[in-house]
Design a protein around this motif. Structure first.
Motif, PDB file in Angstrom:
ATOM      1  N   TYR A 103       0.812  -1.215   0.000  1.00 46.28           N
ATOM      2  CA  TYR A 103       0.000   0.000   0.000  1.00 46.28           C
ATOM      3  C   TYR A 103       0.848   1.270   0.000  1.00 46.28           C
ATOM      4  O   TYR A 103       0.360   2.345  -0.368  1.00 46.28           O
ATOM      5  CB  TYR A 103      -0.918   0.018   1.228  1.00 46.28           C
ATOM      6  N   GLY A 134       0.425   2.551  -4.737  1.00 48.74           N
ATOM      7  CA  GLY A 134      -0.426   2.718  -3.577  1.00 48.74           C
ATOM      8  C   GLY A 134      -0.695   4.187  -3.279  1.00 48.74           C
ATOM      9  O   GLY A 134      -1.830   4.582  -3.007  1.00 48.74           O
ATOM     10  N   GLU A 141     -10.589   0.087  -4.848  1.00 47.31           N
ATOM     11  CA  GLU A 141     -10.692   0.196  -3.397  1.00 47.31           C
ATOM     12  C   GLU A 141      -9.888  -0.925  -2.748  1.00 47.31           C
ATOM     13  O   GLU A 141      -9.687  -1.994  -3.344  1.00 47.31           O
ATOM     14  CB  GLU A 141     -12.146   0.100  -2.943  1.00 47.31           C
ATOM     15  N   ARG A 142      -9.443  -0.695  -1.519  1.00 52.45           N
ATOM     16  CA  ARG A 142      -8.784  -1.749  -0.757  1.00 52.45           C
ATOM     17  C   ARG A 142      -9.807  -2.812  -0.356  1.00 52.45           C
ATOM     18  O   ARG A 142     -10.968  -2.494  -0.083  1.00 52.45           O
ATOM     19  CB  ARG A 142      -8.135  -1.181   0.504  1.00 52.45           C
ATOM     20  N   ASN A 195      -7.399 -10.001   3.106  1.00 50.71           N
ATOM     21  CA  ASN A 195      -5.944  -9.837   3.072  1.00 50.71           C
ATOM     22  C   ASN A 195      -5.240 -10.913   3.888  1.00 50.71           C
ATOM     23  O   ASN A 195      -4.267 -11.525   3.437  1.00 50.71           O
ATOM     24  CB  ASN A 195      -5.558  -8.460   3.615  1.00 50.71           C
ATOM     25  N   TYR A 198      -6.137  -4.861  -3.573  1.00 48.45           N
ATOM     26  CA  TYR A 198      -7.013  -3.874  -4.174  1.00 48.45           C
ATOM     27  C   TYR A 198      -8.013  -4.607  -5.060  1.00 48.45           C
ATOM     28  O   TYR A 198      -7.696  -5.650  -5.647  1.00 48.45           O
ATOM     29  CB  TYR A 198      -6.227  -2.895  -5.055  1.00 48.45           C
TER      30      TYR A 198
END
Length: 212
Positions: A79, A84, A113-114, A120, A174
């Motif tokens: 990120y 990022g 968007e994340r 994750n 992402y």
């Protein structure tokens, strides 16, 4: 040596018509990606990701797609990398898949968007151990004095975490939610087939043929 301007290739493997493509562009993309994998196209999951930061200068790099569904296209990275920071400044990106063996390319554009921490964490734990250690050790896109310094940092991280590295907050995924998807099939005499899908306000997709 021949001139670069004289290099030409005739495309003749296939065609693409409005009647052949699927109604949903995500389904059509999944179909083409599956065919590229089946054909054993090298790095069929590789894509060019282009971003634009606050300075309005575009930058591109090759990344690997890790998932695609009706929500969009997902990949993972640092990120705090250049991309990022640019996505934080301007949350839109363009993706390009190019499968030369099939004479095909796909362009995908949309908002980025994340993804969630749960997604994750799940993907991070599925990665090879060395990749997880590298993600912790590397401050992606920042200068480093030497390869030796980088490898020393990885060794430090390995000593600290052993076989159980924890996902760092600066690393994750992402997801690009498409609003434009274009399929390109190479054809003879540069009269290529181009079928584009444009997302409408009601959530439907408008499909149209573009001139080559």
């Amino acid at each position: 040596m021949s001139s670069i301007a004289d290099l030409r290739k005739e495309y003749s493997r296939a065609s693409l018509s409005e009647d052949e493509v699927l109604h949903n562009p995500i389904d059509q993309f999944s179909k083409w990606l599956g065919e590229a994998l089946l054909a054993k196209v090298p790095e069929a999951n590789a894509m060019t990701v282009s971003t634009v930061g606050a300075n309005n200068r575009p930058s591109s790099r090759i990344l690997l797609i890790k998932d695609v569904d009706q929500r969009g296209v997902t990949w993972f990275t640092n990120y705090e990398s250049r991309k990022g920071h640019e996505l934080a400044q301007n949350p839109y990106a363009a993706l390009l898949f190019y499968w030369i063996e099939l004479e095909r390319q796909v362009r995908i554009e949309g908002r980025v968007e994340r993804i969630s921490d749960a997604e994750n964490d799940a993907y991070f734990q599925s990665r090879p151990l060395k990749s997880r250690l590298g993600a912790i050790a590397s401050s992606q896109s920042r200068p480093v004095a030497s390869r030796a310094e980088l490898e020393a940092r990885v060794a430090e991280v390995e000593q600290q975490y052993g076989d159980h590295p924890v996902r760092p907050a600066h690393w994750g995924g992402y997801r690009l939610t498409p609003d434009y998807i274009e399929f390109w099939q190479g054809r003879p005499s540069r009269l290529h087939d181009r079928i584009a899908y444009v997302l409408q306000a009601d959530g439907s997709w408008k499909r149209q043929r573009l001139q080559p």
